[in-house]
Every structure is written in structure tokens, then in C-alpha cells.
Design a protein around this motif. Structure first.
Motif, PDB file in Angstrom:
ATOM      1  N   LEU A 144     -19.072  18.540 -28.991  1.00  0.00           N
ATOM      2  CA  LEU A 144     -19.092  18.163 -27.591  1.00  0.00           C
ATOM      3  C   LEU A 144     -19.951  19.142 -26.797  1.00  0.00           C
ATOM      4  O   LEU A 144     -19.957  20.335 -27.070  1.00  0.00           O
ATOM      5  CB  LEU A 144     -17.677  18.139 -27.015  1.00  0.00           C
ATOM      6  N   TYR A 145     -20.669  18.620 -25.823  1.00  0.00           N
ATOM      7  CA  TYR A 145     -21.480  19.486 -24.977  1.00  0.00           C
ATOM      8  C   TYR A 145     -21.504  18.951 -23.551  1.00  0.00           C
ATOM      9  O   TYR A 145     -21.264  17.766 -23.306  1.00  0.00           O
ATOM     10  CB  TYR A 145     -22.914  19.599 -25.516  1.00  0.00           C
ATOM     11  N   ALA A 146     -21.769  19.841 -22.613  1.00  0.00           N
ATOM     12  CA  ALA A 146     -21.956  19.477 -21.210  1.00  0.00           C
ATOM     13  C   ALA A 146     -23.114  20.304 -20.680  1.00  0.00           C
ATOM     14  O   ALA A 146     -23.124  21.531 -20.820  1.00  0.00           O
ATOM     15  CB  ALA A 146     -20.690  19.752 -20.407  1.00  0.00           C
ATOM     16  N   ILE A 147     -24.092  19.647 -20.091  1.00  0.00           N
ATOM     17  CA  ILE A 147     -25.273  20.319 -19.553  1.00  0.00           C
ATOM     18  C   ILE A 147     -25.602  19.732 -18.187  1.00  0.00           C
ATOM     19  O   ILE A 147     -25.194  18.600 -17.876  1.00  0.00           O
ATOM     20  CB  ILE A 147     -26.485  20.171 -20.495  1.00  0.00           C
ATOM     21  N   PRO A 148     -26.335  20.457 -17.353  1.00  0.00           N
ATOM     22  CA  PRO A 148     -26.752  19.874 -16.076  1.00  0.00           C
ATOM     23  C   PRO A 148     -27.662  18.672 -16.324  1.00  0.00           C
ATOM     24  O   PRO A 148     -28.505  18.709 -17.225  1.00  0.00           O
ATOM     25  CB  PRO A 148     -27.519  21.012 -15.394  1.00  0.00           C
ATOM     26  N   ARG A 149     -27.491  17.632 -15.536  1.00  0.00           N
ATOM     27  CA  ARG A 149     -28.354  16.478 -15.717  1.00  0.00           C
ATOM     28  C   ARG A 149     -29.765  16.800 -15.221  1.00  0.00           C
ATOM     29  O   ARG A 149     -29.968  17.702 -14.394  1.00  0.00           O
ATOM     30  CB  ARG A 149     -27.799  15.257 -15.004  1.00  0.00           C
ATOM     31  N   ASP A 150     -30.750  16.076 -15.722  1.00  0.00           N
ATOM     32  CA  ASP A 150     -32.154  16.367 -15.418  1.00  0.00           C
ATOM     33  C   ASP A 150     -32.434  16.346 -13.919  1.00  0.00           C
ATOM     34  O   ASP A 150     -33.190  17.173 -13.407  1.00  0.00           O
ATOM     35  CB  ASP A 150     -33.058  15.365 -16.133  1.00  0.00           C
ATOM     36  N   ARG A 151     -31.836  15.386 -13.217  1.00  0.00           N
ATOM     37  CA  ARG A 151     -32.084  15.280 -11.787  1.00  0.00           C
ATOM     38  C   ARG A 151     -31.616  16.524 -11.039  1.00  0.00           C
ATOM     39  O   ARG A 151     -32.272  16.990 -10.108  1.00  0.00           O
ATOM     40  CB  ARG A 151     -31.390  14.041 -11.225  1.00  0.00           C
ATOM     41  N   TYR A 178     -22.632  25.481 -12.661  1.00  0.00           N
ATOM     42  CA  TYR A 178     -22.898  25.084 -14.052  1.00  0.00           C
ATOM     43  C   TYR A 178     -22.648  26.189 -15.076  1.00  0.00           C
ATOM     44  O   TYR A 178     -22.873  25.977 -16.280  1.00  0.00           O
ATOM     45  CB  TYR A 178     -24.356  24.624 -14.184  1.00  0.00           C
ATOM     46  N   CYS A 179     -22.169  27.349 -14.664  1.00  0.00           N
ATOM     47  CA  CYS A 179     -22.143  28.510 -15.552  1.00  0.00           C
ATOM     48  C   CYS A 179     -21.194  28.363 -16.741  1.00  0.00           C
ATOM     49  O   CYS A 179     -21.307  29.112 -17.710  1.00  0.00           O
ATOM     50  CB  CYS A 179     -21.808  29.769 -14.766  1.00  0.00           C
ATOM     51  N   ARG A 180     -20.255  27.419 -16.690  1.00  0.00           N
ATOM     52  CA  ARG A 180     -19.333  27.244 -17.815  1.00  0.00           C
ATOM     53  C   ARG A 180     -19.762  26.122 -18.753  1.00  0.00           C
ATOM     54  O   ARG A 180     -19.035  25.774 -19.684  1.00  0.00           O
ATOM     55  CB  ARG A 180     -17.910  27.003 -17.290  1.00  0.00           C
ATOM     56  N   ALA A 181     -20.924  25.544 -18.488  1.00  0.00           N
ATOM     57  CA  ALA A 181     -21.467  24.513 -19.374  1.00  0.00           C
ATOM     58  C   ALA A 181     -22.314  25.181 -20.466  1.00  0.00           C
ATOM     59  O   ALA A 181     -22.350  26.414 -20.584  1.00  0.00           O
ATOM     60  CB  ALA A 181     -22.289  23.516 -18.562  1.00  0.00           C
ATOM     61  N   HIS A 182     -22.997  24.369 -21.258  1.00  0.00           N
ATOM     62  CA  HIS A 182     -23.842  24.889 -22.336  1.00  0.00           C
ATOM     63  C   HIS A 182     -25.233  25.150 -21.753  1.00  0.00           C
ATOM     64  O   HIS A 182     -26.148  24.328 -21.886  1.00  0.00           O
ATOM     65  CB  HIS A 182     -23.904  23.896 -23.489  1.00  0.00           C
ATOM     66  N   LEU A 213     -28.263  34.070 -15.914  1.00  0.00           N
ATOM     67  CA  LEU A 213     -27.535  34.406 -17.131  1.00  0.00           C
ATOM     68  C   LEU A 213     -26.339  35.302 -16.839  1.00  0.00           C
ATOM     69  O   LEU A 213     -25.303  35.213 -17.491  1.00  0.00           O
ATOM     70  CB  LEU A 213     -28.460  35.099 -18.130  1.00  0.00           C
ATOM     71  N   GLN A 214     -26.482  36.138 -15.834  1.00  0.00           N
ATOM     72  CA  GLN A 214     -25.410  37.060 -15.500  1.00  0.00           C
ATOM     73  C   GLN A 214     -24.191  36.326 -14.944  1.00  0.00           C
ATOM     74  O   GLN A 214     -23.075  36.846 -14.983  1.00  0.00           O
ATOM     75  CB  GLN A 214     -25.910  38.070 -14.458  1.00  0.00           C
ATOM     76  N   LEU A 215     -24.383  35.112 -14.450  1.00  0.00           N
ATOM     77  CA  LEU A 215     -23.279  34.338 -13.893  1.00  0.00           C
ATOM     78  C   LEU A 215     -22.403  33.718 -14.975  1.00  0.00           C
ATOM     79  O   LEU A 215     -21.285  33.286 -14.702  1.00  0.00           O
ATOM     80  CB  LEU A 215     -23.824  33.235 -12.976  1.00  0.00           C
ATOM     81  N   ILE A 216     -22.904  33.654 -16.206  1.00  0.00           N
ATOM     82  CA  ILE A 216     -22.108  33.121 -17.316  1.00  0.00           C
ATOM     83  C   ILE A 216     -21.017  34.137 -17.648  1.00  0.00           C
ATOM     84  O   ILE A 216     -21.314  35.299 -17.913  1.00  0.00           O
ATOM     85  CB  ILE A 216     -22.988  32.863 -18.542  1.00  0.00           C
ATOM     86  N   PRO A 217     -19.743  33.740 -17.604  1.00  0.00           N
ATOM     87  CA  PRO A 217     -18.655  34.707 -17.807  1.00  0.00           C
ATOM     88  C   PRO A 217     -18.808  35.567 -19.058  1.00  0.00           C
ATOM     89  O   PRO A 217     -18.549  36.774 -19.019  1.00  0.00           O
ATOM     90  CB  PRO A 217     -17.407  33.813 -17.879  1.00  0.00           C
ATOM     91  N   SER A 218     -19.231  34.977 -20.156  1.00  0.00           N
ATOM     92  CA  SER A 218     -19.338  35.730 -21.407  1.00  0.00           C
ATOM     93  C   SER A 218     -20.490  36.736 -21.391  1.00  0.00           C
ATOM     94  O   SER A 218     -20.571  37.607 -22.261  1.00  0.00           O
ATOM     95  CB  SER A 218     -19.511  34.769 -22.585  1.00  0.00           C
ATOM     96  N   MET A 219     -21.404  36.625 -20.413  1.00  0.00           N
ATOM     97  CA  MET A 219     -22.547  37.528 -20.344  1.00  0.00           C
ATOM     98  C   MET A 219     -22.362  38.628 -19.314  1.00  0.00           C
ATOM     99  O   MET A 219     -23.205  39.517 -19.188  1.00  0.00           O
ATOM    100  CB  MET A 219     -23.815  36.724 -19.990  1.00  0.00           C
ATOM    101  N   ALA A 220     -21.274  38.579 -18.558  1.00  0.00           N
ATOM    102  CA  ALA A 220     -21.080  39.515 -17.445  1.00  0.00           C
ATOM    103  C   ALA A 220     -21.092  40.970 -17.913  1.00  0.00           C
ATOM    104  O   ALA A 220     -21.751  41.825 -17.306  1.00  0.00           O
ATOM    105  CB  ALA A 220     -19.791  39.194 -16.711  1.00  0.00           C
ATOM    106  N   ASN A 221     -20.351  41.287 -18.986  1.00  0.00           N
ATOM    107  CA  ASN A 221     -20.278  42.671 -19.455  1.00  0.00           C
ATOM    108  C   ASN A 221     -21.637  43.185 -19.914  1.00  0.00           C
ATOM    109  O   ASN A 221     -21.992  44.343 -19.677  1.00  0.00           O
ATOM    110  CB  ASN A 221     -19.264  42.793 -20.593  1.00  0.00           C
ATOM    111  N   TYR A 222     -22.405  42.329 -20.577  1.00  0.00           N
ATOM    112  CA  TYR A 222     -23.726  42.725 -21.062  1.00  0.00           C
ATOM    113  C   TYR A 222     -24.615  43.168 -19.907  1.00  0.00           C
ATOM    114  O   TYR A 222     -25.264  44.228 -19.968  1.00  0.00           O
ATOM    115  CB  TYR A 222     -24.367  41.562 -21.810  1.00  0.00           C
ATOM    116  N   TYR A 223     -24.638  42.387 -18.838  1.00  0.00           N
ATOM    117  CA  TYR A 223     -25.502  42.729 -17.706  1.00  0.00           C
ATOM    118  C   TYR A 223     -24.924  43.860 -16.864  1.00  0.00           C
ATOM    119  O   TYR A 223     -25.671  44.598 -16.227  1.00  0.00           O
ATOM    120  CB  TYR A 223     -25.761  41.483 -16.853  1.00  0.00           C
TER     121      TYR A 223
END
Length: 209
Positions: A95-102, A141-145, A192-202
């Protein structure tokens, strides 16, 4: 009748299709997730009976349809589907969720308008206008793929800022405003920094939201 009232009526039990699937709604956008096509058809008939028969609301003829998850569908600015797409793992659901092209096109159009070289604001003023747009879109959109997409957009936004600063697309902005300076001293929002899993890295790199 307002959409929130119609949802309350359905949730109170008048919608018999509620037992056939999971009902989700936001304002006047509706989604029913079912286990089979036959259940989806019964759920749609039930919803139509309540919305059109009792509440006198009209279902949109083009947006009201039944699709399989492998075909994908759009809901609230997302494209949702299943298949060998982003983060696919053998044996997993896929399963995936991404922002639509529009949504991506509209976002980039807003960034282009703000970072246009004819914008009379200085760099600080332009970034003050740009950051809320980037932050708002990114947080939605930060919690999507979106890791790959955000990575590409971050580089594109930096190029737009360099172009604005140097007043030309091909420039040496990377010397005057390297990315570390833009994200650190100038406080440019990093998607990228807004993605929860990337917060510590940045955070370790010294970037702030």
C-alpha cells in the motif's frame, strides 16, 4: 443540509452500508472501504438512498465510482493504491499514499510565483513569504511516501532561491548561499526535515524547522 450534519446522520446508524465497510469523510468528500465489489455496490446503494433519498443531496456523477485498490484512487489530495511502488516489500501489502500530480503542480506554481526574479522583495522578505507555503504543504504530506519526492523538491527549491538571489537561472548561487547556510542561517524550510523519521538526522546536522 450541511456535510457535517449528513455525516452525523449516517454515523447514527441510518446508513446500513456502514456495517459493510469503513466510512471516512471530510467536509463533502466521502470514502467507503469495503472487502469486495459486491459489498461496495451495496454500500453505495445504501449511501445513495440516505444522501439522495432522505437528505436530498446529489452525488457527483464523475467522482462517485467503485475502484479496486490496485487501480488506485484520489482522496483529499492523495493518490492511494497498492502495487510494487514506493517502499514495496515482498510479501507485504504494498500500500502507498503519495501527493497527487495536481497538488504537486499547484505547489510548484506557488513556489515559482514567490521566487520569481521580478519579485521586488529582498532575500529575507522572499523567504519569509516562501517558508509558510513550503512548511504547510510539507506538513500535510509528510506522513505519506514522499522521501524521494521531498528530496527532489528540496533541490529544486534551492535552485529557485539561487536564481532569485542571482537574478538568473544559471548562476553560482551555491557559492554565495550554500545549502547549509540556506537551511541554517537563512532558515529555509527543508521538506525532508518535516518527515518525522528524518527529524533527528537533521537536528544532528544543525538544521531547525
Amino acid at each position: 443540509m450541511a456535510p457535517d450534519i449528513s455525516f452525523w446522520v449516517l454515523a447514527r446508524g441510518e446508513f446500513v452500508g456502514f456495517a459493510l465497510g469503513v466510512l471516512g469523510a471530510y467536509a463533502d468528500d466521502w470514502l467507503i472501504v469495503c472487502r469486495s465489489r459486491s459489498e461496495a455496490e451495496r454500500a453505495l446503494a445504501s449511501a445513495r438512498a440516505v444522501l439522495e433519498g432522505k437528505l436530498k443531496l446529489r452525488l457527483h456523477p464523475d467522482k462517485t465510482r467503485i475502484v479496486h485498490i490496485t487501480q488506485g484512487f484520489e482522496f483529499l489530495g492523495y493518490k492511494i493504491g497498492r502495487g510494487k511502488g514506493l517502499r514495496y516489500k515482498p510479501g507485504g501489502s504494498g500500500l502507498y499514499a503519495i501527493p497527487r500530480d495536481r497538488s504537486i503542480r499547484c505547489f510548484k506554481d506557488r513556489v515559482r510565483a514567490i521566487t520569481h526574479r521580478h519579485n521586488p522583495k529582498g532575500l529575507a522578505g522572499m523567504l519569509e513569504e516562501l517558508n509558510p507555503v513550503v512548511r504547510g504543504w510539507g506538513r500535510y504530506y509528510c506522513r505519506a511516501h514522499v522521501r524521494g519526492l521531498f528530496h527532489r523538491l528540496d533541490h529544486w527549491i534551492v535552485r529557485r532561491v539561487w536564481s532569485f538571489s542571482c537574478k538568473r537561472w544559471r548562476n553560482a548561487g551555491w557559492r554565495k548561499l550554500p545549502e547549509r547556510k540556506l537551511y541554517g542561517e537563512r532558515k529555509l524550510v527543508n521538506l525532508l526535515q518535516l518527515i518525522p523519521s528524518m527529524a533527528n538526522y537533521y537536528r544532528q546536522k544543525g538544521y531547525t524547522r
